[in-house]
Design a protein around this motif. Structure first.
Motif, PDB file in Angstrom:
ATOM      1  N   UNK A 395       0.822  -1.223   0.000  1.00  0.00           N
ATOM      2  CA  UNK A 395       0.000   0.000   0.000  1.00  0.00           C
ATOM      3  C   UNK A 395       0.851   1.266   0.000  1.00  0.00           C
ATOM      4  N   UNK A 396       0.297   2.314  -0.559  1.00  0.00           N
ATOM      5  CA  UNK A 396       0.880   3.647  -0.479  1.00  0.00           C
ATOM      6  C   UNK A 396       0.222   4.359   0.694  1.00  0.00           C
ATOM      7  N   UNK A 397       0.967   4.571   1.761  1.00  0.00           N
ATOM      8  CA  UNK A 397       0.376   5.141   2.970  1.00  0.00           C
ATOM      9  C   UNK A 397      -0.191   6.544   2.746  1.00  0.00           C
ATOM     10  N   UNK A 398       0.423   7.292   1.860  1.00  0.00           N
ATOM     11  CA  UNK A 398      -0.077   8.640   1.601  1.00  0.00           C
ATOM     12  C   UNK A 398      -1.517   8.627   1.112  1.00  0.00           C
ATOM     13  N   UNK A 421       5.508   6.787  -0.649  1.00  0.00           N
ATOM     14  CA  UNK A 421       6.184   6.503  -1.925  1.00  0.00           C
ATOM     15  C   UNK A 421       7.701   6.672  -1.784  1.00  0.00           C
ATOM     16  N   UNK A 422       8.131   7.668  -1.037  1.00  0.00           N
ATOM     17  CA  UNK A 422       9.559   7.899  -0.862  1.00  0.00           C
ATOM     18  C   UNK A 422      10.208   6.766  -0.074  1.00  0.00           C
ATOM     19  N   UNK A 423       9.534   6.314   0.982  1.00  0.00           N
ATOM     20  CA  UNK A 423      10.075   5.220   1.792  1.00  0.00           C
ATOM     21  C   UNK A 423      10.175   3.939   0.978  1.00  0.00           C
ATOM     22  N   UNK A 452      -0.743  10.311  -4.890  1.00  0.00           N
ATOM     23  CA  UNK A 452      -0.244   9.175  -5.637  1.00  0.00           C
ATOM     24  C   UNK A 452      -1.303   8.102  -5.800  1.00  0.00           C
ATOM     25  N   UNK A 453      -0.894   6.914  -6.224  1.00  0.00           N
ATOM     26  CA  UNK A 453      -1.825   5.804  -6.434  1.00  0.00           C
ATOM     27  C   UNK A 453      -2.063   5.065  -5.124  1.00  0.00           C
ATOM     28  N   UNK A 454      -3.139   4.284  -5.109  1.00  0.00           N
ATOM     29  CA  UNK A 454      -3.512   3.564  -3.888  1.00  0.00           C
ATOM     30  C   UNK A 454      -2.463   2.534  -3.495  1.00  0.00           C
TER      31      UNK A 454
END
Length: 465
Positions: A395-398, A421-423, A452-454
């Motif tokens: 998952x993308x936490x953002x 995404x950076x992590x 960003x994306x999910x």
């Protein structure tokens, strides 16, 4: 594992009549997973205690699950099933205490339905949500809750605390209500339940929860965890709503919010489709599905003639049995069976059975590991198994802000972390440099210009050696 129920309601020995069990006898019953014993360590007019002791046979569990001999591992036989309150306890309540659970007592009918001073003790219950979850579940029902988190090992306190709790519940309610609460709620805490869920379980849940579940503040959570199926949960929750969209009490109800779960299902299929496309274009003929779960990706791989050798691995032997059923492995022709194999394996350990494959997929797997265990998985996959192509999604936490989720919450109760995404990009870069891969990253699912994306997917390609 045992469950004790104590009353101090004079004459306390009436507990035996309500349970249809004689205090002077030890009785034994066959139940799911082994034997259930009922006995009374104390039985006076002032205080009476009934103990339900489950004697779970791990060997018999393995036989019932029909785990192939070559796939059996130590975890099949050594696990927490004999010691922890679980779905087996719920099944024992329904069979051994059936009369009390259903509100029947011929000898003392006047005691049915009256509040009793009751105390229930459960010495070991696995609770991943910690003390907070216990309070959210039991306190709205009026229980006085005492809970003690158990250490991993009393001899090694430096190992820290476990996810197991010893709990005591006290309340002035009828015995039937207490048993109904335990019958429904114990499987809610059990992620390794032994029985399969069908639409018939909706009626069972609504029957056992008809006097209390509708008004419980964690109703939706309880329904989803008990049924363990989003479609069935939606059907069950809809039963609480009348044709005008109001609760049966006439009070305007909050709308049932299953959009996040439904979107997850759609998103998960997008992940699987993306992973399958990568595996196909890689030219791989042999594929590892690591953390294969119930076998959704395996089923897609089987449809593609390109893949001549498919191995699904998961740490849970129970979920592998679900996959076996859903893939209809027992009904396959001998030629089909040659293409696929399911094994029980912890992905944090080197396993020679995983060596020699062209590609591997880890679809929503890494976030279920504690961060300190992640390096062990990295070595097991990228150093020892070392497939030419590895697909990883997480998952993308953002994007959680899209679901209006609090910053300290994850999308799933079993997630140990979720990365931005950076992590994720930093992790992918680190692995590429450490193990000799090149990698690309792309988003999966609907994309928000700011969030960003999910989901995010990394495709690792092993450098030429």
């Amino acid at each position: 594992m045992f469950l004790s129920i104590t009353t101090t309601q004079h004459p306390a020995t009436n507990l035996g009549y309500l349970l249809h069990k004689h205090p002077d006898k030890v009785q034994t019953f066959s139940t799911a997973g082994g034997k259930a014993h009922v006995f009374f360590p104390e039985a006076t007019d002032e205080r009476c205690t009934a103990v339900l002791l489950l004697d779970i046979d791990p060997v018999e569990l393995v036989r019932n699950l029909k785990v192939p001999g070559e796939s059996r591992m130590l975890q099949h036989y050594v696990n927490d099933r004999p010691y922890v309150a679980s779905s087996f306890t719920s099944s024992a309540i329904s069979s051994v205490y059936a009369s009390a659970l259903n509100g029947r007592c011929e000898d003392k009918p006047e005691w049915l339905g009256i509040p009793l001073a009751l105390e229930a003790k459960i010495p070991a219950l696995k609770v991943k949500g910690g003390m907070g979850l216990l309070e959210r579940i039991f306190q709205p029902l009026g229980y006085t809750l005492q809970a003690e988190r158990l250490p991993l090992d009393e001899q090694f306190p430096e190992w820290g605390e476990s996810s197991y709790f010893s709990i005591i519940l006290q309340h002035n309610i009828s015995l039937q209500q207490l048993l109904q609460h335990l019958y429904v709620l114990l499987p809610v805490f059990d992620s390794e339940r032994h029985f399969y869920i069908s639409s018939n379980d909706i009626e069972v849940l609504l029957k056992k929860g008809e006097t209390w579940l509708k008004d419980h503040p964690e109703r939706d959570f309880i329904v989803r965890r008990y049924l363990n199926n989003i479609s069935l949960a939606k059907m069950a929750l809809a039963r609480f709503i009348d044709d005008e969209g109001n609760e049966a009490t006439g009070v305007e109800a909050e709308p049932i919010n299953l959009e996040v779960e439904e979107e997850r299902l759609t998103l998960h299929q997008q992940r699987l489709n993306a992973a399958l496309e990568v595996l196909k274009t890689s030219g791989a003929k042999s594929v590892l599905d690591l953390g294969c779960g119930e076998g959704r990706l395996l089923k897609m791989l089987l449809r593609e003639g390109q893949f001549t050798r498919i191995l699904g691995a998961d740490v849970s032997f129970h979920i592998l049995q679900v996959a076996t059923r859903r893939l209809y492995l027992k009904d396959m022709t001998p030629k089909q069976k040659e293409r696929i194999e399911l094994i029980q394996s912890a992905l944090t350990y080197r396993d020679r059975r995983m060596v020699g494959f062209d590609a591997a997929a880890l679809i929503e797997v890494i976030e279920h590991l504690d961060l300190e265990r992640l390096p062990a998985l990295e070595r097991a996959v990228f150093e020892f198994a070392r497939p030419a192509t590895v697909v990883v999604t997480t998952p993308n936490r953002e994007y959680n802000a899209h679901y209006a989720m609090p910053e300290d919450k994850f999308r799933h109760g079993d997630h140990r972390f979720e990365w931005t995404r950076q992590e994720f990009a930093e992790w992918v870069q680190k692995l590429s440099e450490q193990f000799g891969y090149t990698a690309t990253i792309e988003g999966i699912g609907e994309e928000d210009p700011n969030l960003g994306a999910a989901s995010q997917m990394a495709v690792f390609k092993r450098s030429v050696e």
